[in-house]
Design a protein around this motif. Structure first.
Motif, PDB file in Angstrom:
ATOM      1  N   SER A 225       0.829  -1.207   0.000  1.00 25.99           N
ATOM      2  CA  SER A 225       0.000   0.000   0.000  1.00 25.99           C
ATOM      3  C   SER A 225       0.861   1.254   0.000  1.00 25.99           C
ATOM      4  N   PRO A 226       0.517   2.249  -0.811  1.00 21.45           N
ATOM      5  CA  PRO A 226       1.268   3.508  -0.792  1.00 21.45           C
ATOM      6  C   PRO A 226       1.095   4.278   0.513  1.00 21.45           C
ATOM      7  N   LEU A 227       0.142   3.868   1.351  1.00 21.91           N
ATOM      8  CA  LEU A 227      -0.052   4.564   2.622  1.00 21.91           C
ATOM      9  C   LEU A 227       1.112   4.334   3.580  1.00 21.91           C
ATOM     10  N   HIS A 228       2.026   3.433   3.236  1.00 20.59           N
ATOM     11  CA  HIS A 228       3.240   3.282   4.036  1.00 20.59           C
ATOM     12  C   HIS A 228       4.162   4.489   3.903  1.00 20.59           C
ATOM     13  N   VAL A 229       3.874   5.368   2.954  1.00 18.49           N
ATOM     14  CA  VAL A 229       4.654   6.605   2.804  1.00 18.49           C
ATOM     15  C   VAL A 229       4.091   7.712   3.708  1.00 18.49           C
ATOM     16  N   LEU A 230       2.949   7.491   4.318  1.00 12.47           N
ATOM     17  CA  LEU A 230       2.285   8.540   5.090  1.00 12.47           C
ATOM     18  C   LEU A 230       3.176   9.140   6.196  1.00 12.47           C
ATOM     19  N   PRO A 231       3.937   8.346   6.972  1.00 10.08           N
ATOM     20  CA  PRO A 231       4.810   8.972   7.976  1.00 10.08           C
ATOM     21  C   PRO A 231       5.910   9.850   7.368  1.00 10.08           C
ATOM     22  N   ILE A 232       6.319   9.560   6.132  1.00 11.80           N
ATOM     23  CA  ILE A 232       7.319  10.411   5.475  1.00 11.80           C
ATOM     24  C   ILE A 232       6.681  11.750   5.120  1.00 11.80           C
ATOM     25  N   ARG A 233       5.433  11.716   4.712  1.00  7.68           N
ATOM     26  CA  ARG A 233       4.708  12.966   4.480  1.00  7.68           C
ATOM     27  C   ARG A 233       4.582  13.755   5.784  1.00  7.68           C
ATOM     28  N   ALA A 234       4.330  13.051   6.870  1.00  4.86           N
ATOM     29  CA  ALA A 234       4.249  13.717   8.167  1.00  4.86           C
ATOM     30  C   ALA A 234       5.582  14.381   8.509  1.00  4.86           C
ATOM     31  N   ASP A 270      12.559   3.050   6.486  1.00  6.16           N
ATOM     32  CA  ASP A 270      12.787   1.631   6.199  1.00  6.16           C
ATOM     33  C   ASP A 270      11.487   0.928   5.837  1.00  6.16           C
ATOM     34  N   THR A 271      10.411   1.256   6.576  1.00  3.65           N
ATOM     35  CA  THR A 271       9.117   0.631   6.316  1.00  3.65           C
ATOM     36  C   THR A 271       8.596   1.017   4.937  1.00  3.65           C
ATOM     37  N   ALA A 272       8.713   2.285   4.582  1.00  5.41           N
ATOM     38  CA  ALA A 272       8.250   2.723   3.266  1.00  5.41           C
ATOM     39  C   ALA A 272       9.021   2.023   2.151  1.00  5.41           C
ATOM     40  N   LEU A 273      10.304   1.830   2.352  1.00  6.60           N
ATOM     41  CA  LEU A 273      11.109   1.134   1.348  1.00  6.60           C
ATOM     42  C   LEU A 273      10.716  -0.340   1.246  1.00  6.60           C
ATOM     43  N   SER A 274      10.648  -1.011   2.394  1.00  6.81           N
ATOM     44  CA  SER A 274      10.458  -2.468   2.370  1.00  6.81           C
ATOM     45  C   SER A 274       9.015  -2.874   2.103  1.00  6.81           C
ATOM     46  N   ARG A 275       8.054  -2.141   2.656  1.00  5.88           N
ATOM     47  CA  ARG A 275       6.655  -2.565   2.556  1.00  5.88           C
ATOM     48  C   ARG A 275       5.916  -1.901   1.392  1.00  5.88           C
ATOM     49  N   TRP A 276       6.578  -0.940   0.727  1.00 10.82           N
ATOM     50  CA  TRP A 276       5.944  -0.324  -0.441  1.00 10.82           C
ATOM     51  C   TRP A 276       6.867  -0.315  -1.649  1.00 10.82           C
ATOM     52  N   PHE A 277       7.965   0.426  -1.573  1.00 16.07           N
ATOM     53  CA  PHE A 277       8.782   0.650  -2.768  1.00 16.07           C
ATOM     54  C   PHE A 277       9.342  -0.648  -3.343  1.00 16.07           C
ATOM     55  N   HIS A 278       9.824  -1.550  -2.495  1.00 11.74           N
ATOM     56  CA  HIS A 278      10.451  -2.781  -2.984  1.00 11.74           C
ATOM     57  C   HIS A 278       9.456  -3.911  -3.210  1.00 11.74           C
ATOM     58  N   GLN A 279       8.176  -3.628  -3.083  1.00 11.30           N
ATOM     59  CA  GLN A 279       7.160  -4.658  -3.297  1.00 11.30           C
ATOM     60  C   GLN A 279       6.709  -4.673  -4.758  1.00 11.30           C
ATOM     61  N   PRO A 280       6.561  -5.853  -5.331  1.00 14.30           N
ATOM     62  CA  PRO A 280       5.998  -5.924  -6.694  1.00 14.30           C
ATOM     63  C   PRO A 280       4.509  -5.623  -6.649  1.00 14.30           C
ATOM     64  N   GLY A 281       3.956  -5.320  -7.780  1.00 12.63           N
ATOM     65  CA  GLY A 281       2.515  -5.083  -7.833  1.00 12.63           C
ATOM     66  C   GLY A 281       2.182  -3.930  -8.750  1.00 12.63           C
ATOM     67  N   ALA A 282       0.894  -3.678  -8.872  1.00  8.19           N
ATOM     68  CA  ALA A 282       0.423  -2.623  -9.770  1.00  8.19           C
ATOM     69  C   ALA A 282       0.822  -1.254  -9.254  1.00  8.19           C
ATOM     70  N   ARG A 283       1.142  -0.366 -10.171  1.00  4.34           N
ATOM     71  CA  ARG A 283       1.538   0.988  -9.809  1.00  4.34           C
ATOM     72  C   ARG A 283       0.309   1.809  -9.452  1.00  4.34           C
ATOM     73  N   HIS A 284       0.368   2.473  -8.324  1.00  9.05           N
ATOM     74  CA  HIS A 284      -0.731   3.311  -7.859  1.00  9.05           C
ATOM     75  C   HIS A 284      -0.825   4.568  -8.734  1.00  9.05           C
ATOM     76  N   PRO A 285      -2.033   5.142  -8.935  1.00 14.38           N
ATOM     77  CA  PRO A 285      -2.159   6.347  -9.768  1.00 14.38           C
ATOM     78  C   PRO A 285      -1.320   7.526  -9.287  1.00 14.38           C
ATOM     79  N   ASP A 286      -1.080   7.629  -7.983  1.00 12.80           N
ATOM     80  CA  ASP A 286      -0.273   8.736  -7.456  1.00 12.80           C
ATOM     81  C   ASP A 286       1.135   8.282  -7.089  1.00 12.80           C
TER      82      ASP A 286
END
Length: 346
Positions: A225-234, A270-286
């Motif tokens: 989920s791209p929501l793993h980037v939410l703390p970086i936005r914070a 680290d969480t954003a990298l491992s649980r979102w960026f390095h995960q395969p799957g469909a690209r989110h619109p944003d």
């Protein structure tokens, strides 16, 4: 020579909000400079059932419409025309079309923000506030029509949430909108960005509330989920406040040192990298928006080698936020310099 090199570097940047989506770019061209609603109608029709893409299309189309022919806000010459813009005429001709009403509602809200300006509330004149309120009221009316026409669609609830935040609505009203939005889509991308905004200190919250919300979401969000980037936005919001608004203000170096030294903030990366960026799957619109925030966090905390593949994924699609929050120069300066460091480190 230096100027020539800089021009060469910045030609590798594209800030068009439609990015690499050709259907959306065609629709935005008409929204900004033309009158043909068919590209937008086709583009939006293709998003039915895809809540994230639908919200993005409405947001980007409305921003293009607001800055286009017939709708440019002039802060000194009185009320903004609300009938001649592309979104206004489309909605007027199609009163039973929820998509036309959605785009008009968001366009009116974008025009309201143009009148208000992007500065702190204390810098906004009384007449600007009055016009902002008038346009926001019209946006609410169009948005209510969209809700009635498409009751299961979460997109109008996103617009309502944005309007409520902008107008400092009571917490109970915001909470009710949030419940309705997440009932329709529990992981709605834009809805969560807006809820984070509402939690941050520059609006009605605090650093603690903002981080608490962001980290509670990542604790339960599914892998990928791209929501793993939410703390970086914070963290980007925190850095902006500390450098621009806190008393006393902190230097960029002080902010970056805390970012490096704080183990929880590093764990967020680290969480954003491992649980979102390095995960395969469909690209989110944003996708590009989240990539830019992740690259920003990695760059500001000195993790240039980790940032290298993120910048490679970004390519030329820089987003002005958050890069415009780093330093006093043009948005692209911080991006180009951070990208160069990452390329050397990678």
């Amino acid at each position: 020579m230096i100027a020539s090199v800089w021009r060469l570097l910045t030609r590798q940047i594209l800030t068009n909000p439609a990015q690499d989506d050709t259907a959306l770019r065609e629709a935005c061209e008409q929204a900004r400079y033309g009158s043909d609603t068919e590209p937008a109608r086709r583009a939006l029709a293709g998003t039915r059932g895809d809540h994230a893409r639908r919200a993005r299309y409405v947001r980007v189309l409305a921003a293009s419409t607001a800055g286009g022919l017939g709708s440019r806000a002039d802060k000194t010459t009185g009320p903004v025309d609300t009938e001649a813009a592309w979104a206004d005429t489309w909605a007027a001709r199609n009163p039973a079309d929820p998509e036309a009403q959605l785009v008009r509602a968001r366009s009116l809200l974008e025009r309201a923000w143009e009148v208000r300006g992007g500065g702190w509330a204390s810098t906004v004149r009384r007449d600007q506030w009055a016009e902002f309120a008038r346009l926001a009221d019209l946006a609410d009316q169009a948005n209510d029509r969209a809700m009635a026409l498409a009751p299961d669609d979460p997109t109008p609830w996103v617009t309502r949430l944005r309007t409520q935040i902008a107008r400092s609505a009571p917490r109970e009203s915001v909470d009710e909108t949030w419940r309705e939005l997440t009932r329709r889509d529990p992981w709605h991308w834009e809805g969560h960005q807006l809820r984070l905004t509402h939690s941050c200190r520059k609006w009605s919250g605090s650093h603690e509330q903002m981080y608490g919300f962001a980290r509670s979401v990542t604790a339960t969000a599914p892998t990928g989920s791209p929501l793993h980037v939410l703390p970086i936005r914070a963290a980007a919001e925190w850095a902006l406040w500390e450098e621009d608004r806190a008393a006393p203000r902190r230097t960029a170096a002080e902010v970056e040192e805390q970012w490096r030294q704080d183990p929880v903030m590093q764990s967020d990366l680290d969480t954003a990298l491992s649980r979102w960026f390095h995960q395969p799957g469909a690209r989110h619109p944003d996708w590009y928006d989240d990539l830019n925030h992740l690259a920003y966090g990695l760059a500001r905390s000195g993790r240039d080698a980790d940032a290298a593949p993120v910048f490679a994924a970004i390519g030329k699609f820089m987003t002005t936020t958050p890069w415009g929050w780093w330093g006093a120069g043009p948005n692209d300066v911080a991006f180009v310099r951070a990208r160069a460091r990452a390329r050397r480190a990678g």
